[in-house]
Design a protein around this motif. Structure first.
Motif, short mmCIF file in Angstrom:
data_model
loop_
_atom_site.label_atom_id
_atom_site.label_comp_id
_atom_site.label_asym_id
_atom_site.label_seq_id
_atom_site.Cartn_x
_atom_site.Cartn_y
_atom_site.Cartn_z
N VAL A 29 1.72 31.62 -30.41
CA VAL A 29 0.95 30.94 -31.77
C VAL A 29 -0.61 31.07 -31.68
O VAL A 29 -1.34 31.26 -32.76
CB VAL A 29 1.11 29.27 -31.74
CG1 VAL A 29 2.62 28.89 -31.76
CG2 VAL A 29 0.55 28.80 -30.20
N GLY A 30 -1.12 31.65 -30.64
CA GLY A 30 -2.30 32.02 -30.61
C GLY A 30 -2.66 33.43 -31.04
O GLY A 30 -3.96 33.74 -31.24
N MET A 31 -1.77 34.57 -31.02
CA MET A 31 -2.19 35.72 -31.52
C MET A 31 -2.78 35.94 -32.78
O MET A 31 -1.99 35.43 -33.95
CB MET A 31 -1.06 36.63 -31.24
CG MET A 31 -1.34 38.14 -31.41
SD MET A 31 -2.04 38.65 -29.98
CE MET A 31 -1.71 40.37 -30.08
N PRO A 32 -3.87 36.64 -32.89
CA PRO A 32 -4.23 36.98 -34.18
C PRO A 32 -3.25 37.96 -34.97
O PRO A 32 -2.75 38.88 -34.53
CB PRO A 32 -5.70 37.72 -34.16
CG PRO A 32 -6.02 37.41 -32.56
CD PRO A 32 -4.61 37.09 -32.00
N ILE A 33 -2.86 37.37 -36.33
CA ILE A 33 -2.01 38.32 -37.03
C ILE A 33 -2.82 39.14 -38.05
O ILE A 33 -3.48 38.59 -38.81
CB ILE A 33 -1.14 37.45 -37.61
CG1 ILE A 33 -0.16 36.80 -36.85
CG2 ILE A 33 -0.09 38.23 -38.85
CD1 ILE A 33 0.64 35.52 -37.39
N PRO A 34 -2.59 40.37 -37.87
CA PRO A 34 -3.56 41.36 -38.85
C PRO A 34 -2.92 41.18 -40.40
O PRO A 34 -1.74 40.89 -40.61
CB PRO A 34 -3.02 42.72 -38.15
CG PRO A 34 -1.91 42.57 -37.63
CD PRO A 34 -1.74 41.13 -37.03
N VAL A 64 15.49 49.13 -29.35
CA VAL A 64 14.32 49.15 -29.07
C VAL A 64 14.11 50.51 -28.16
O VAL A 64 14.79 50.73 -27.21
CB VAL A 64 13.59 47.90 -28.22
CG1 VAL A 64 12.35 48.06 -27.82
CG2 VAL A 64 13.86 46.79 -29.10
N GLU A 65 13.22 51.40 -28.34
CA GLU A 65 12.83 52.72 -27.66
C GLU A 65 11.69 52.50 -26.82
O GLU A 65 11.50 53.33 -25.95
CB GLU A 65 12.96 54.00 -28.60
CG GLU A 65 11.65 54.14 -29.30
CD GLU A 65 11.79 55.31 -30.21
OE1 GLU A 65 12.82 55.87 -30.19
OE2 GLU A 65 10.86 55.41 -30.91
N GLY A 66 10.79 51.48 -27.01
CA GLY A 66 9.69 51.28 -26.43
C GLY A 66 8.98 50.06 -26.56
O GLY A 66 9.23 49.19 -27.56
N ALA A 67 7.98 49.47 -25.98
CA ALA A 67 7.41 48.20 -26.00
C ALA A 67 6.20 48.22 -25.17
O ALA A 67 5.82 48.78 -24.32
CB ALA A 67 8.22 47.21 -25.33
N THR A 68 5.00 47.49 -25.82
CA THR A 68 3.86 47.56 -25.28
C THR A 68 3.42 45.93 -25.25
O THR A 68 3.98 45.08 -26.10
CB THR A 68 2.79 48.05 -26.03
OG1 THR A 68 3.01 49.44 -26.46
CG2 THR A 68 1.30 48.23 -25.50
N ALA A 69 2.74 45.50 -23.93
CA ALA A 69 2.14 44.14 -23.85
C ALA A 69 0.83 44.16 -23.08
O ALA A 69 0.34 45.17 -22.42
CB ALA A 69 3.32 43.47 -22.90
N ALA A 101 -5.41 45.75 -31.00
CA ALA A 101 -5.55 46.59 -31.83
C ALA A 101 -4.40 47.49 -32.40
O ALA A 101 -4.50 48.00 -33.65
CB ALA A 101 -6.80 47.73 -31.41
N PHE A 102 -3.39 47.57 -31.60
CA PHE A 102 -2.17 48.40 -31.89
C PHE A 102 -1.47 47.64 -33.11
O PHE A 102 -0.67 48.04 -33.64
CB PHE A 102 -1.12 48.50 -30.69
CG PHE A 102 -1.73 49.55 -29.68
CD1 PHE A 102 -2.56 50.50 -29.84
CD2 PHE A 102 -1.34 49.53 -28.45
CE1 PHE A 102 -3.05 51.12 -29.11
CE2 PHE A 102 -1.60 50.22 -27.42
CZ PHE A 102 -2.55 51.40 -27.91
N VAL A 121 4.42 40.89 -27.56
CA VAL A 121 4.86 42.00 -27.09
C VAL A 121 5.12 42.92 -28.66
O VAL A 121 5.48 42.36 -29.32
CB VAL A 121 6.18 42.06 -26.47
CG1 VAL A 121 7.31 41.72 -27.25
CG2 VAL A 121 6.50 43.52 -25.82
N LEU A 122 4.78 44.39 -28.50
CA LEU A 122 5.07 45.06 -29.61
C LEU A 122 6.11 45.99 -29.45
O LEU A 122 6.12 46.84 -28.59
CB LEU A 122 3.74 45.85 -29.92
CG LEU A 122 3.79 46.71 -31.08
CD1 LEU A 122 3.84 46.09 -32.40
CD2 LEU A 122 2.39 47.51 -31.17
#
Length: 129
Positions: A29-34, A64-69, A101-102, A121-122
């Motif tokens: 809930v705290g993540m800024p949404i672009p 899913v082929e990849g993820a970033t956290a 930024a991503f 997670v992206l």
């Protein structure tokens, strides 16, 4: 009417529009949404639905082929870190500011009710063949 899987019509429809390489941000809930990406806001109350429940449901339906956290999740939210590491073998950790930024390139943002820090997670969509 759907019998199983993701029943939320907005989320199911948004997932059906995704293609290879598209980014999906699953966030607390705290993540800024672009500005820009489609947003499906599932947040109801603090903790509902949880990051874990939403992520598990998505991973049952998405390739899913990849993820970033954010690397900070390892120290500040070990349950989320364990889940991410167990379910996403190709996970890459970056500083939280870099992850934010991503997210501007994400096609879809799914906001959960998670109220523990760094539960974000992206995901990068793959193909089933």
């Amino acid at each position: 009417m759907k019998r199983s899987g993701i029943l939320n019509r907005h989320l199911a429809g948004a997932l059906a529009e995704l293609g290879h390489g598209d980014g999906v941000l699953v966030c607390d809930v705290g993540m800024p949404i672009p500005a820009g990406p489609r947003v499906v806001d599932l947040a109801f109350r603090a903790g509902i639905p949880s990051f874990a429940d939403v992520l598990e449901g998505l991973l049952d339906e998405l390739v899913v082929e990849g993820a970033t956290a954010a690397s900070e999740v390892r120290e500040r939210n070990t349950p989320a870190a364990r889940l991410l590491e167990e379910r996403l073998p190709d996970l890459v950790f970056v500083p939280h500011d870099e992850l934010k930024a991503f997210t501007t390139g994400a096609r879809l943002v799914i906001r959960t009710g998670e109220a523990r820090p760094y539960a974000n997670v992206l995901l990068r969509c793959g193909v089933f063949f």
